[in-house]
Design an enzyme around this catalytic site. Structure first.
Site, PDB file in Angstrom:
ATOM      1  N   SER A 126      13.369 -31.130 -45.590  1.00  0.00           N
ATOM      2  CA  SER A 126      12.205 -30.874 -46.438  1.00  0.00           C
ATOM      3  C   SER A 126      12.588 -30.477 -47.860  1.00  0.00           C
ATOM      4  O   SER A 126      11.899 -30.829 -48.814  1.00  0.00           O
ATOM      5  CB  SER A 126      11.324 -29.780 -45.816  1.00  0.00           C
ATOM      6  OG  SER A 126      10.846 -30.177 -44.554  1.00  0.00           O
ATOM      7  N   HIS A 177      11.690 -25.334 -49.870  1.00  0.00           N
ATOM      8  CA  HIS A 177      10.635 -26.178 -50.430  1.00  0.00           C
ATOM      9  C   HIS A 177      10.492 -25.936 -51.928  1.00  0.00           C
ATOM     10  O   HIS A 177      10.471 -26.884 -52.730  1.00  0.00           O
ATOM     11  CB  HIS A 177       9.305 -25.883 -49.729  1.00  0.00           C
ATOM     12  CG  HIS A 177       9.214 -26.472 -48.362  1.00  0.00           C
ATOM     13  ND1 HIS A 177       8.006 -26.725 -47.729  1.00  0.00           N
ATOM     14  CD2 HIS A 177      10.159 -26.861 -47.477  1.00  0.00           C
ATOM     15  CE1 HIS A 177       8.218 -27.242 -46.544  1.00  0.00           C
ATOM     16  NE2 HIS A 177       9.526 -27.324 -46.362  1.00  0.00           N
TER      17      HIS A 177
END
Length: 238
Positions: A126, A177
């Site tokens: 991610s 992230h």
């Protein structure tokens, strides 16, 4: 830009890096999920573990990018890569795309090492995927010659949804992230240097280039729209 109209063989030919990365995701998930001798050891050696990074196992800043915590985690990250990676693979070229993907992923994991406790464990691509969104965000803000308004709106909308999901879901590496996204924006002026104007879509023998202008809707576009919705649902519930 984010709508795939290629068949499987064409996709493999035009996006070999994306195809290889997804293939690695699937292969490693299979190896670590099936009762294969040594599979547990492989997972233990590749997972991000801050304590062991501090002990000198620096490869753990890279290897978590390839690993996932379960089938749904692997599936939705792979879908995200298939949806949002091809345009950048064609724009940047293979070397710059690899620099962007692994560079932002490693920087996200370095931030995780410094900002999370020593007992923190993590896996997943991610951070690198948010790094790709960082490149798109840089284009939206500073290189409008590379992306049209319609696709800019798609980027901003999906990015906002992704950030909201980052903060409301549990078991999400928020640091990866955020710093993956920041790293992508920071690398934008470097990897996009020398890229000029809109890419146009055409066929000339075996050559094809990428279009950033939205095509007319077809059944393939409808199917890919459903896949996008599934990815977003996966981000919400995984």
């Amino acid at each position: 830009m984010f709508t795939r109209t290629e068949n499987f063989q064409t996709f493999l030919r035009f996006y070999p890096i994306i195809s290889t990365l997804v293939g690695i995701h699937i292969l490693l998930w299979l190896i670590t999920s099936l009762p294969i001798p040594g599979s547990t050891t492989l997972l233990e050696q590749m997972v991000g573990f801050n304590f062991l990074v501090a002990e000198g196992e620096y490869w753990r800043l890279l290897t978590p990018i390839f690993m996932h915590g379960g089938f749904s985690h692997m599936l939705f990250n792979s879908f995200s890569l298939v949806l949002f990676g091809p345009a950048l693979e064609r724009i940047l070229g293979k070397p710059r795309f690899l620099l962007t993907y692994f560079g932002t992923g490693v920087l996200a994991n370095i931030a995780t090492y410094f900002l999370e406790p020593l007992d923190y464990l993590h896996v997943g691509s991610s951070g690198a995927i948010f790094g790709l969104f960082g490149i798109f965000l840089y284009m939206v803000m500073f290189r409008k010659d590379l992306i049209d308004q319609a696709n800019s709106q798609v980027v901003v909308t999906i990015l906002v949804i992704g950030l909201i999901m980052t903060f409301i879901n549990s078991n999400i590496n928020v640091v990866a992230h955020l710093f993956g996204l920041i790293a992508g924006v920071a690398l934008g002026p470097i990897v996009l240097q020398g890229k000029k104007g809109f890419y146009t879509s055409h066929h000339a023998g075996s050559k094809q280039s990428m279009s950033f202008r939205l095509p007319k809707l077809s059944m393939k576009h409808f199917i890919w729209g459903i896949i996008v919705l599934l990815v977003l649902v996966g981000l919400l519930f995984r």
